[in-house]
Design a protein around this motif. Structure first.
Motif, PDB file in Angstrom:
ATOM      1  N   LEU A 136      -2.745   0.317  -4.299  1.00  0.00           N
ATOM      2  CA  LEU A 136      -2.684  -1.046  -3.795  1.00  0.00           C
ATOM      3  C   LEU A 136      -2.156  -2.017  -4.847  1.00  0.00           C
ATOM      4  O   LEU A 136      -2.539  -1.966  -6.013  1.00  0.00           O
ATOM      5  CB  LEU A 136      -4.102  -1.463  -3.380  1.00  0.00           C
ATOM      6  CG  LEU A 136      -4.285  -2.617  -2.421  1.00  0.00           C
ATOM      7  CD1 LEU A 136      -3.645  -2.324  -1.070  1.00  0.00           C
ATOM      8  CD2 LEU A 136      -5.790  -2.893  -2.238  1.00  0.00           C
TER       9      LEU A 136
ATOM     10  N   HIS B 225       0.849  -1.189   0.000  1.00  0.00           N
ATOM     11  CA  HIS B 225       0.000   0.000   0.000  1.00  0.00           C
ATOM     12  C   HIS B 225       0.881   1.234   0.000  1.00  0.00           C
ATOM     13  O   HIS B 225       1.744   1.383   0.868  1.00  0.00           O
ATOM     14  CB  HIS B 225      -0.926   0.028   1.213  1.00  0.00           C
ATOM     15  CG  HIS B 225      -1.833   1.216   1.226  1.00  0.00           C
ATOM     16  ND1 HIS B 225      -1.723   2.238   2.154  1.00  0.00           N
ATOM     17  CD2 HIS B 225      -2.854   1.567   0.398  1.00  0.00           C
ATOM     18  CE1 HIS B 225      -2.642   3.149   1.903  1.00  0.00           C
ATOM     19  NE2 HIS B 225      -3.343   2.767   0.854  1.00  0.00           N
TER      20      HIS B 225
ATOM     21  N   TYR C  21      -9.240  -0.966   1.965  1.00  0.00           N
ATOM     22  CA  TYR C  21      -8.515   0.212   1.475  1.00  0.00           C
ATOM     23  C   TYR C  21      -9.447   1.052   0.607  1.00  0.00           C
ATOM     24  O   TYR C  21      -9.844   0.634  -0.497  1.00  0.00           O
ATOM     25  CB  TYR C  21      -7.295  -0.215   0.662  1.00  0.00           C
ATOM     26  CG  TYR C  21      -6.241  -0.852   1.518  1.00  0.00           C
ATOM     27  CD1 TYR C  21      -5.249  -0.097   2.134  1.00  0.00           C
ATOM     28  CD2 TYR C  21      -6.230  -2.231   1.738  1.00  0.00           C
ATOM     29  CE1 TYR C  21      -4.282  -0.678   2.947  1.00  0.00           C
ATOM     30  CE2 TYR C  21      -5.270  -2.828   2.546  1.00  0.00           C
ATOM     31  CZ  TYR C  21      -4.303  -2.043   3.140  1.00  0.00           C
ATOM     32  OH  TYR C  21      -3.356  -2.620   3.939  1.00  0.00           O
TER      33      TYR C  21
ATOM     34  N   GLN D  37      -6.580   2.852  -5.229  1.00  0.00           N
ATOM     35  CA  GLN D  37      -6.417   2.471  -3.824  1.00  0.00           C
ATOM     36  C   GLN D  37      -4.946   2.436  -3.405  1.00  0.00           C
ATOM     37  O   GLN D  37      -4.636   2.070  -2.274  1.00  0.00           O
ATOM     38  CB  GLN D  37      -7.041   1.094  -3.582  1.00  0.00           C
ATOM     39  CG  GLN D  37      -8.565   1.064  -3.745  1.00  0.00           C
ATOM     40  CD  GLN D  37      -9.104  -0.358  -3.766  1.00  0.00           C
ATOM     41  OE1 GLN D  37      -8.955  -1.070  -4.753  1.00  0.00           O
ATOM     42  NE2 GLN D  37      -9.713  -0.775  -2.673  1.00  0.00           N
TER      43      GLN D  37
END
Length: 376
Positions: A346, A74, A373, A344
């Motif tokens: 991500l 992340h 998230y 996100q």
């Protein structure tokens, strides 16, 4: 005249009455194991206990198959990392079809170098003979899996599938020769058909763009040197191992090996549109092209799966109902995933072994991780 109950009897009656009412509060969750908690970092970008519990479910949930590695990135940092017994951060995992996205990146770099042209007829010598209708197949159509070449990806029995014959039977020594020999079954560009053989054609095109030699060792070295110097080296993917056939063609549709962390680095590069730690390794415009839906498959770009809905509720390999439609993924046989969601910040890598029904259950558990998230 009724007799009043004794205090002890009254207490038992009250307790029984309360028990029969049940509890209106939420069921208490079981405590998290030390292994589950240890998988999550302090700066995970999501509630630590919730993330630990959802990651644990990817490993222990009912009917999800065998998860061997999970890495959650992340904002460019590891948020969670966990391995099954017998695997660790140094284990190389086979890509299976995740390799297709790597092949597409290599093609994009050669397009940027001026060695190939995206919308020109694919430079396959066999197809250039006068009157051959395959001469109309473009590089873009190969990348989007709409070449029109005759193919069966998964046959029954398996040895009758084009993929199995190419990888393990009569095509195994010269896979590109086998793949390019197939006739057309549809007009080029007219339909989507997923094909590992098509990606081997792309890998052969890349090799011929890098060297004019037909010597297998020269071809292997040209492709390996290109990928390691231009992509894997700058990314820090030091674990990457490539497999080639006997003719020196990269088995670019299925056989690249790397650690879970290195697969995460590749996903992060794509999330950042070709950039890694400030260096533009792959042209930004090419990565953007990779995640545009093709005219014949809204869920597929250039050798990359897209988290976009399909018409008429068709079965989807991802979960467009549970994650942003801007997300995309590298997907490999038996449950290999590098899921990338730019909105996100991500990148999620899941590697393991799950059959088709297990993958459905596992993907929902993976979506539970991603749900933690918010998209920005």
């Amino acid at each position: 005249m009724s007799q009043r109950p004794t205090p002890l009897i009254a207490l038992l009656i009250a307790a029984t009455s309360l028990a029969s009412c049940g509890s209106s509060g939420p069921a208490e969750l079981p405590p998290l194991s030390e292994e589950a908690l240890a998988a999550v970092t302090q700066d995970a970008g999501a509630p630590k206990d919730q993330l630990a519990r959802q990651v644990d479910e990817v490993f222990t949930g009912e009917g999800v198959g065998e998860t061997r590695a999970l890495v959650v990135m992340h904002g460019g940092k590891i948020a969670a990392e966990r391995y099954a017994e017998g695997y660790d951060k140094d284990t190389r995992f086979v890509s299976w079809s995740m390799a297709k996205t790597v092949t597409a990146v290599m093609i994009g770099m050669l397009v940027a170098d001026g060695q190939l042209r995206l919308d020109a007829p694919a430079p396959v010598p066999r197809w250039q003979r006068p009157g051959d209708p395959r001469a109309e197949i473009t590089l873009r159509q190969l990348l989007q899996m709409r070449s029109g070449l005759e193919h069966t990806e998964a046959g029954d029995p398996p040895y009758e599938s084009g993929e199995v014959r190419m990888l393990f039977l009569d095509g195994r020594d010269d896979m590109a020769d086998y793949a390019t020999a197939q006739p057309l079954e549809a007009e080029p560009g007219s339909k989507f058909e997923y094909s590992s053989n098509t990606t081997v054609i792309l890998a052969d095109i890349a090799a011929r763009a890098l060297t004019s030699s037909k010597d297998p060792e020269t071809r292997r070295k040209a492709v390996a040197d290109f990928l390691h110097s231009r992509l894997f080296g700058p990314l820090g993917m030091t674990s990457a191992v490539l497999e080639f056939d006997a003719s020196g063609t990269l088995i670019g549709g299925s056989l690249i090996h790397a650690t879970a962390r290195d697969w995460a680095k590749f996903g992060e590069m794509l999330r950042n549109k070709g950039s890694y730690r400030g260096e533009q390794l792959v042209p930004r415009a090419w990565v953007e092209e990779m995640v545009k839906p093709s005219p014949k498959s809204p869920h597929y770009g250039l050798q990359t799966w897209l988290n976009r809905p399909l018409p008429n509720g068709e079965e989807h390999p991802l979960f467009p109902d549970r994650a942003p439609h801007s997300a995309f993924a590298m997907i490999g046989h038996m449950g290999q995933y590098v899921f990338v969601s730019p909105s996100q910040k991500l990148t999620v890598v899941r590697l393991g072994h799950s059959d088709a029904p297990q993958r459905k259950a596992m993907l929902q558990q993976l979506a539970d991780v991603i749900d933690l998230y918010p998209a920005s």
